[in-house]
Design a protein around this motif. Structure first.
Motif, PDB file in Angstrom:
ATOM      1  N   VAL A 132       0.910  -0.997  -0.003  1.00 26.15           N
ATOM      2  CA  VAL A 132       0.023  -0.097   0.081  1.00 26.15           C
ATOM      3  C   VAL A 132       0.724   1.153  -0.091  1.00 26.15           C
ATOM      4  O   VAL A 132       1.876   1.317   0.870  1.00 26.15           O
ATOM      5  CB  VAL A 132      -0.924  -0.053   1.351  1.00 26.15           C
ATOM      6  CG1 VAL A 132      -1.833   1.388   1.090  1.00 26.15           C
ATOM      7  CG2 VAL A 132      -1.848  -1.104   1.235  1.00 26.15           C
ATOM      8  N   THR A 133       0.425   2.167  -0.898  1.00 21.75           N
ATOM      9  CA  THR A 133       1.048   3.432  -0.780  1.00 21.75           C
ATOM     10  C   THR A 133       0.229   4.631  -0.464  1.00 21.75           C
ATOM     11  O   THR A 133      -0.946   4.677  -0.969  1.00 21.75           O
ATOM     12  CB  THR A 133       1.884   3.703  -2.101  1.00 21.75           C
ATOM     13  OG1 THR A 133       2.721   5.076  -2.048  1.00 21.75           O
ATOM     14  CG2 THR A 133       0.802   4.009  -3.337  1.00 21.75           C
ATOM     15  N   ILE A 134       0.628   5.426   0.533  1.00 23.03           N
ATOM     16  CA  ILE A 134      -0.252   6.675   0.856  1.00 23.03           C
ATOM     17  C   ILE A 134       0.901   7.786   0.865  1.00 23.03           C
ATOM     18  O   ILE A 134       1.680   7.929   1.535  1.00 23.03           O
ATOM     19  CB  ILE A 134      -0.495   6.526   2.368  1.00 23.03           C
ATOM     20  CG1 ILE A 134      -1.209   5.090   2.785  1.00 23.03           C
ATOM     21  CG2 ILE A 134      -1.635   7.753   2.782  1.00 23.03           C
ATOM     22  CD1 ILE A 134      -2.565   5.003   2.349  1.00 23.03           C
ATOM     23  N   GLY A 135       0.448   8.453  -0.239  1.00 22.05           N
ATOM     24  CA  GLY A 135       1.421   9.445  -0.498  1.00 22.05           C
ATOM     25  C   GLY A 135       0.725  10.793  -1.341  1.00 22.05           C
ATOM     26  O   GLY A 135      -0.263  11.028  -0.980  1.00 22.05           O
ATOM     27  N   THR A 136       1.121  11.149  -2.630  1.00 26.58           N
ATOM     28  CA  THR A 136       0.445  11.809  -3.383  1.00 26.58           C
ATOM     29  C   THR A 136      -0.781  11.448  -3.923  1.00 26.58           C
ATOM     30  O   THR A 136      -1.816  12.128  -3.806  1.00 26.58           O
ATOM     31  CB  THR A 136       1.318  12.330  -4.733  1.00 26.58           C
ATOM     32  OG1 THR A 136       2.762  13.015  -4.194  1.00 26.58           O
ATOM     33  CG2 THR A 136       0.564  13.244  -5.502  1.00 26.58           C
ATOM     34  N   GLY A 137      -0.972  10.060  -3.897  1.00 32.11           N
ATOM     35  CA  GLY A 137      -1.938   9.204  -4.161  1.00 32.11           C
ATOM     36  C   GLY A 137      -2.024   8.191  -3.307  1.00 32.11           C
ATOM     37  O   GLY A 137      -1.248   7.864  -2.208  1.00 32.11           O
ATOM     38  N   VAL A 138      -3.113   7.282  -3.323  1.00 33.40           N
ATOM     39  CA  VAL A 138      -3.358   6.112  -2.697  1.00 33.40           C
ATOM     40  C   VAL A 138      -3.461   5.062  -3.557  1.00 33.40           C
ATOM     41  O   VAL A 138      -4.229   5.052  -4.402  1.00 33.40           O
ATOM     42  CB  VAL A 138      -4.409   6.151  -1.531  1.00 33.40           C
ATOM     43  CG1 VAL A 138      -4.644   4.946  -0.660  1.00 33.40           C
ATOM     44  CG2 VAL A 138      -4.279   7.557  -0.375  1.00 33.40           C
ATOM     45  N   GLY A 139      -2.581   3.676  -3.258  1.00 32.23           N
ATOM     46  CA  GLY A 139      -2.765   2.690  -4.256  1.00 32.23           C
ATOM     47  C   GLY A 139      -2.511   1.514  -3.439  1.00 32.23           C
ATOM     48  O   GLY A 139      -1.890   1.490  -2.395  1.00 32.23           O
ATOM     49  N   ALA A 140      -3.147   0.270  -3.914  1.00 29.58           N
ATOM     50  CA  ALA A 140      -2.676  -1.127  -3.089  1.00 29.58           C
ATOM     51  C   ALA A 140      -2.634  -2.014  -4.450  1.00 29.58           C
ATOM     52  O   ALA A 140      -3.305  -2.032  -5.350  1.00 29.58           O
ATOM     53  CB  ALA A 140      -3.884  -1.309  -2.142  1.00 29.58           C
ATOM     54  N   GLY A 141      -1.455  -2.855  -4.180  1.00 24.02           N
ATOM     55  CA  GLY A 141      -1.161  -3.862  -4.911  1.00 24.02           C
ATOM     56  C   GLY A 141      -1.090  -5.229  -4.335  1.00 24.02           C
ATOM     57  O   GLY A 141      -0.539  -5.167  -3.251  1.00 24.02           O
ATOM     58  N   MET A 142      -1.526  -6.151  -5.113  1.00 20.05           N
ATOM     59  CA  MET A 142      -1.551  -7.392  -4.217  1.00 20.05           C
ATOM     60  C   MET A 142      -0.826  -8.606  -5.267  1.00 20.05           C
ATOM     61  O   MET A 142      -1.051  -8.342  -6.392  1.00 20.05           O
ATOM     62  CB  MET A 142      -2.918  -8.096  -4.083  1.00 20.05           C
ATOM     63  CG  MET A 142      -3.442  -7.381  -2.695  1.00 20.05           C
ATOM     64  SD  MET A 142      -5.136  -7.892  -2.182  1.00 20.05           S
ATOM     65  CE  MET A 142      -6.228  -7.512  -3.674  1.00 20.05           C
ATOM     66  N   ILE A 143      -0.299  -9.420  -4.628  1.00 20.49           N
ATOM     67  CA  ILE A 143       0.547 -10.729  -5.351  1.00 20.49           C
ATOM     68  C   ILE A 143      -0.094 -11.768  -4.708  1.00 20.49           C
ATOM     69  O   ILE A 143      -0.109 -11.997  -3.250  1.00 20.49           O
ATOM     70  CB  ILE A 143       1.971 -10.583  -5.479  1.00 20.49           C
ATOM     71  CG1 ILE A 143       2.633 -10.626  -4.114  1.00 20.49           C
ATOM     72  CG2 ILE A 143       2.196  -9.328  -6.254  1.00 20.49           C
ATOM     73  CD1 ILE A 143       4.093 -10.704  -4.179  1.00 20.49           C
TER      74      ILE A 143
END
Length: 305
Positions: A132-143
């Motif tokens: 999960v990245t919380i920065g300029t935007g928010v995103g989540a990637g799963m493997i």
């Protein structure tokens, strides 16, 4: 030179591009950073870097999104509905593939970071994780099983609509959804709400309660997918404010309400962790994507009739 093949990795970010020639974190041959401007100018600069490199057997691209990852779709490899001016509809994979006769792997920057952290970083040895990245935007990637979790498209969990703290009716800053997760907890959202950049906002400021509760619900959602054995959280808001980690772990536990009793999740301090690779998670993730594309091509060559 390492025994593992060299891969050219491209982390395509909203403000900068990180290009890396490597087979892993200990075998980095070169790194180049390029500002993200107009598509034609930016991609030409990337090609200029790749043109002077030699010996790479694949290219991996970890990109900002939204992007098309459906290999059967006519727009596979394109940036899709991004609000970044000029980039919507840009064909990334087609352009790179037509110039270099090597396999090309392509996915989101957060999936790339998840792959790198699972291979070499804070989730080393785990095949099923989320980043999960919380920065300029928010995103989540799963493997899962060491591969990106793919289907119709990539996940866009940064745009879920969390339950609000009672009495909080701030409109949020997302141009699509207002008070979705990204509209409430991203760096620009925190600055817009408080007038203070996240890294300068005092730990005791009441805005952090709303931020932590919203992020806790994202973690709740990730747990309920049944996939991640660990969640790695990066981005400027998380990494730049260490006090936030205990708060979001507690918020996740409260939100789950005891429904998931697995010991991995109950041990929140080891379940939700900061990244180990820092700013190299994205470009190293691109290296993994390129290596996976190479492996797929080799496998198909062995199984072809």
């Amino acid at each position: 030179m390492s025994e593992a093949p060299l891969v050219a990795g491209i982390e395509l970010g909203g403000t900068k591009i990180n290009c890396i020639l490597a087979s892993g974190p200990d075998t980095i041959e070169d790194e180049v950073r390029i500002p993200t401007t107009r598509p034609e100018e930016t991609l030409a600069a990337v090609e200029a870097v790749l043109d002077r490199w030699s010996g790479f057997v694949a290219i991996g691209i970890a990109s900002f999104g939204p992007i098309s990852i459906d290999r059967h779709a006519s727009d596979y490899g394109h940036i899709t509905s991004t609000p970044k001016p000029g980039w919507a509809g840009t064909d990334i994979v087609g352009r790179i593939r037509s110039r270099y006769n090597v396999p090309v792997g392509f996915h989101t920057d957060v999936v790339g970071a998840a792959l790198a952290e699972a291979r070499w970083g804070a989730a080393k040895g785990l095949a099923d994780i989320a980043y999960v990245t919380i920065g300029t935007g928010v995103g989540a990637g799963m493997i899962a099983g060491g591969r990106p979790v793919d289907g119709l498209t990539h996940s866009e969990l940064g745009h879920i609509r969390p339950v609000r703290v009672p009495g909080d009716d701030w409109l949020g800053v997302c141009p699509f959804h207002g008070a979705c997760l990204e509209g409430l907890v991203s760096g620009p959202a925190i600055a817009a709400r408080t007038g203070i950049a996240a890294e300068d906002l005092p730990a005791a400021h009441p805005a952090w309660e709303t931020v932590a509760q919203a992020i806790g619900q994202l973690l709740h959602t990730l747990v309920l997918t049944g996939i991640p054995r660990r969640v790695v959280m990066g981005g400027g808001v998380m990494v730049g404010t260490s006090h936030l980690f205990p708060s979001v772990r507690a918020a996740m536990t409260r939100s789950l309400g005891g429904y998931i009793t697995l010991p991995e999740v109950a041990l929140a301090d080891s379940y939700v962790v900061p990244p180990a690779l820092g700013g190299r998670a994205g470009p190293l993730g691109a290296i993994v994507l390129g290596a996976q594309a190479l492996g797929e091509q080799l496998q198909s060559s062995f199984t072809a009739p």
